[in-house]
Design an enzyme around this catalytic site. Structure first.
Site, short mmCIF file in Angstrom:
data_model
loop_
_atom_site.label_atom_id
_atom_site.label_comp_id
_atom_site.label_asym_id
_atom_site.label_seq_id
_atom_site.Cartn_x
_atom_site.Cartn_y
_atom_site.Cartn_z
N SER A 141 106.89 -61.17 22.80
CA SER A 141 106.33 -60.87 21.36
C SER A 141 106.53 -59.48 20.93
O SER A 141 106.39 -58.33 21.52
CB SER A 141 105.04 -61.51 21.59
N TYR A 154 96.37 -60.30 24.93
CA TYR A 154 97.50 -61.28 24.62
C TYR A 154 98.94 -60.21 24.83
O TYR A 154 99.91 -60.41 25.26
CB TYR A 154 97.52 -61.93 23.37
#
Ligand code: NAP
Length: 248
Positions: A141, A154
């Site tokens: 990401s 995350y």
């Protein structure tokens, strides 16, 4: 000849979202695809139907990537059904955000288990089957660059994934297996809807920081993955490619 003709791919977490788009793109380019799901059988079956209706080859295979036996079973299913393995896309991932005061052991372990351990287990199984020309693509990401508040856990998983991918690119290079990373920016998916991010102020904030000025769609990511999976990317390994509309 299509660029993935004759190749066999496993896409983890392909029952919806980015994974579903990747599975369809690889099949469109000629690969036979294992469409993995953890809980969404109907979603995986719909992806397989779409692929077969378009003349492609695919099967749906259930498997929780955080369990070694199931991660290994997923890879074995590809070899049993299609006779070989050429491409693994580690797409399965979960995201939940929490301010540092709210982080719990459970939150940490749940996210790290899927986003990091799951990748290690699926890759371990795939490494036994992949031969020269094999390609592993890990979905990370752009958060690793953007460093958005409340995403410490995350973002930590995706930073770990980038580091692991670099190590494995070197470790598997003698066998001529490539390992690369695709890092999406914000993408509208079932998951981002369920998490309440799509349509939220957080999405608006991401769009405001995105030079190309919109949210991503799953197909914006899938073509980049298909390139990395193919021999067009035969000289590309150990790279992190942002597919993010320029947000970094
Ligand atoms: P999504 O719509 O929530 O889909 C997640 C997929 O992962 C589903 O197919 C789900 O399977 C599967 N999955 C979850 N836990 C699993 C497990 N233990 N074993 C096997 N599969 C499992 O997610 P998405 O938004 O498409 O995101 C896909 C990937 O892109 C993730 O790695 C995410 O971190 C990354 N990413 C997303 C965005 C974004 O904005 N959407 C941005 C950057 C990176 P079931 O439904 O069958 O349970």
């Amino acid at each position: 000849m299509s660029k993935l003709e004759g190749k066999v791919a496993v896409v983890t977490g392909a029952s919806k979202g980015i994974g579903a788009a990747i599975a369809k793109a690889l099949a469109r380019d000629g690969a036979a695809v294992v469409v993995n799901y953890a809980s969404s059988k109907a979603g995986a079956d719909a992806v397989v139907e779409a692929i077969t209706a378009a003349g492609g080859r695919a099967i749906a295979v259930q498997g929780d990537v955080t369990k070694a036996a199931q991660a290994h079973g997923l890879i074995e299913a590809a070899v049993t059904a299609f006779g070989r393995l050429d491409v693994l896309v580690n797409n399965s991932g979960i995201y939940e955000f929490a301010a540092i005061e709210e982080v719990t052991e459970e939150h940490y372990r749940r996210i790290f288990d899927v986003n990091v351990l799951g990748v290690l287990l699926a890759t371990q199984a795939a490494a036994k089957q992949l031969g020269e020309g094999g390609s592993i693509v890990n979905i990370s990401s752009a958060v690793t660059d953007v460093e958005t508040p409340t995403t410490a856990v995350y973002t930590g998983t995706k930073g770990a994934l980038n580091a692991i991918s670099g190590v494995l690119a070197n470790e598997l290079a003698p066998r001529r297996i490539r390992v690369n990373v695709v890092s999406p920016g914000f993408v509208v998916t079932e998951g981002t809807h369920t998490a309440g991010i799509a349509g939220s102020e957080m999405e608006a904030g991401f769009v405001a920081q995105t030079p190309l000025g919109r949210s991503g769609q799953p197909d914006d990511i899938a073509g980049v993955v298909a390139f990395l999976a193919s021999d067009d990317a035969r000289w590309v390994t150990g790279e992190v490619i942002n597919a993010s509309g320029g947000i970094r």
